[in-house]
Design a protein around this motif. Structure first.
Motif, mmCIF file in Angstrom:
data_model
loop_
_atom_site.group_PDB
_atom_site.id
_atom_site.type_symbol
_atom_site.label_atom_id
_atom_site.label_comp_id
_atom_site.label_asym_id
_atom_site.label_seq_id
_atom_site.Cartn_x
_atom_site.Cartn_y
_atom_site.Cartn_z
ATOM 1 N N GLY A 16 0.846 -1.185 0.000
ATOM 2 C CA GLY A 16 0.000 0.000 0.000
ATOM 3 C C GLY A 16 0.884 1.238 0.000
ATOM 4 N N CYS A 17 0.266 2.384 -0.022
ATOM 5 C CA CYS A 17 0.989 3.651 -0.134
ATOM 6 C C CYS A 17 1.835 3.925 1.117
ATOM 7 N N ALA A 18 3.132 4.107 0.907
ATOM 8 C CA ALA A 18 4.038 4.380 2.017
ATOM 9 C C ALA A 18 3.715 5.713 2.685
ATOM 10 N N LEU A 19 3.321 6.708 1.900
ATOM 11 C CA LEU A 19 3.012 8.011 2.485
ATOM 12 C C LEU A 19 1.692 7.975 3.245
ATOM 13 N N CYS A 20 0.696 7.280 2.742
ATOM 14 C CA CYS A 20 -0.571 7.131 3.487
ATOM 15 C C CYS A 20 -0.308 6.458 4.828
ATOM 16 N N PHE A 21 0.563 5.454 4.842
ATOM 17 C CA PHE A 21 0.923 4.800 6.094
ATOM 18 C C PHE A 21 1.601 5.793 7.029
ATOM 19 N N TYR A 22 2.513 6.599 6.489
ATOM 20 C CA TYR A 22 3.221 7.601 7.283
ATOM 21 C C TYR A 22 2.229 8.604 7.893
ATOM 22 N N ILE A 23 1.237 9.011 7.123
ATOM 23 C CA ILE A 23 0.273 10.016 7.573
ATOM 24 C C ILE A 23 -0.781 9.409 8.499
ATOM 25 N N HIS A 24 -1.350 8.261 8.109
ATOM 26 C CA HIS A 24 -2.515 7.698 8.787
ATOM 27 C C HIS A 24 -2.222 6.489 9.671
ATOM 28 N N GLY A 25 -1.024 5.940 9.573
ATOM 29 C CA GLY A 25 -0.716 4.721 10.310
ATOM 30 C C GLY A 25 -1.259 3.501 9.583
ATOM 31 N N ALA A 28 -5.906 -0.551 5.682
ATOM 32 C CA ALA A 28 -6.014 -1.491 4.558
ATOM 33 C C ALA A 28 -5.348 -0.859 3.334
ATOM 34 N N PRO A 29 -4.380 -1.550 2.730
ATOM 35 C CA PRO A 29 -3.699 -0.969 1.574
ATOM 36 C C PRO A 29 -4.607 -0.896 0.355
ATOM 37 N N GLY A 30 -4.453 0.164 -0.391
ATOM 38 C CA GLY A 30 -5.194 0.341 -1.638
ATOM 39 C C GLY A 30 -4.244 0.204 -2.814
ATOM 40 N N LEU A 53 3.337 4.228 -3.892
ATOM 41 C CA LEU A 53 2.554 5.429 -3.622
ATOM 42 C C LEU A 53 1.202 5.307 -4.299
ATOM 43 N N CYS A 54 0.145 5.761 -3.622
ATOM 44 C CA CYS A 54 -1.171 5.782 -4.251
ATOM 45 C C CYS A 54 -1.107 6.786 -5.414
ATOM 46 N N PRO A 55 -2.038 6.715 -6.366
ATOM 47 C CA PRO A 55 -1.988 7.638 -7.503
ATOM 48 C C PRO A 55 -1.927 9.114 -7.093
ATOM 49 N N ASP A 56 -2.673 9.511 -6.058
ATOM 50 C CA ASP A 56 -2.649 10.914 -5.620
ATOM 51 C C ASP A 56 -1.275 11.324 -5.113
ATOM 52 N N HIS A 57 -0.634 10.461 -4.317
ATOM 53 C CA HIS A 57 0.674 10.810 -3.760
ATOM 54 C C HIS A 57 1.814 10.576 -4.745
ATOM 55 N N HIS A 58 1.522 9.927 -5.854
ATOM 56 C CA HIS A 58 2.537 9.717 -6.877
ATOM 57 C C HIS A 58 2.507 10.838 -7.908
ATOM 58 N N ARG A 59 1.384 10.956 -8.621
ATOM 59 C CA ARG A 59 1.347 11.910 -9.726
ATOM 60 C C ARG A 59 0.244 12.959 -9.623
ATOM 61 N N GLY A 60 -0.460 12.981 -8.481
ATOM 62 C CA GLY A 60 -1.475 14.006 -8.272
ATOM 63 C C GLY A 60 -0.842 15.354 -7.942
ATOM 64 N N ASN A 61 -1.673 16.391 -7.851
ATOM 65 C CA ASN A 61 -1.164 17.729 -7.533
ATOM 66 C C ASN A 61 -0.412 17.751 -6.207
ATOM 67 N N GLY A 62 -0.820 16.919 -5.256
ATOM 68 C CA GLY A 62 -0.166 16.847 -3.963
ATOM 69 C C GLY A 62 0.836 15.713 -3.878
ATOM 70 N N GLY A 63 1.179 15.141 -5.013
ATOM 71 C CA GLY A 63 2.104 14.017 -5.050
ATOM 72 C C GLY A 63 3.525 14.445 -5.366
ATOM 73 N N VAL A 64 4.404 13.483 -5.383
ATOM 74 C CA VAL A 64 5.816 13.768 -5.606
ATOM 75 C C VAL A 64 6.063 14.384 -6.983
ATOM 76 N N HIS A 65 5.312 13.964 -8.000
ATOM 77 C CA HIS A 65 5.506 14.551 -9.323
ATOM 78 C C HIS A 65 4.778 15.884 -9.458
ATOM 79 N N LEU A 84 11.598 5.022 1.210
ATOM 80 C CA LEU A 84 12.259 3.845 0.645
ATOM 81 C C LEU A 84 12.773 2.939 1.764
ATOM 82 N N THR A 85 13.335 3.510 2.801
ATOM 83 C CA THR A 85 13.806 2.713 3.937
ATOM 84 C C THR A 85 12.644 1.949 4.564
ATOM 85 N N TRP A 86 11.501 2.610 4.758
ATOM 86 C CA TRP A 86 10.294 1.976 5.275
ATOM 87 C C TRP A 86 9.902 0.798 4.383
ATOM 88 N N THR A 87 9.940 1.030 3.083
ATOM 89 C CA THR A 87 9.571 -0.009 2.122
ATOM 90 C C THR A 87 10.506 -1.206 2.207
#
Length: 92
Positions: A16-25, A28-30, A53-65, A84-87
């Protein structure tokens, strides 16, 4: 793609999304997209530099790209290297 690459990518995607885990703990992975760690240039690393990364955190306006590397780190308070270390700790 080698068998090891295929297995590794599958394990990363299951996290699941590493950033969602970081934010929300724990949750269930999406669905995720696999993001290559980028540091000091545009070249992609090998399969061991993949971050889920979920699509939003990957390439969305609030994502890394959408935000860029520095903006992403400023907004979320975590680096791609930390994600990456978490992963990597979870796919051993």
């Amino acid at each position: 793609m080698t068998k090891a690459e295929t297995i590794h990518k599958g394990r990363v995607a299951e996290l699941g999304c590493a950033l969602c885990f970081y934010i929300h703990g724990p949750h269930a992975p999406g669905p995720v997209e696999l993001h290559h760690l980028r540091s000091g240039g545009w070249g992609k690393g090998d399969y061991t530099t993949l971050i889920p990364l979920c699509p939003d955190h990957h390439r969305g306006n609030g994502g890394v790209h959408g935000l860029g590397t520095k903006g992403f780190e400023r907004v979320y308070g975590v680096t791609q290297q930390e994600l990456l270390t978490w992963t990597m700790e979870r796919v051993k």
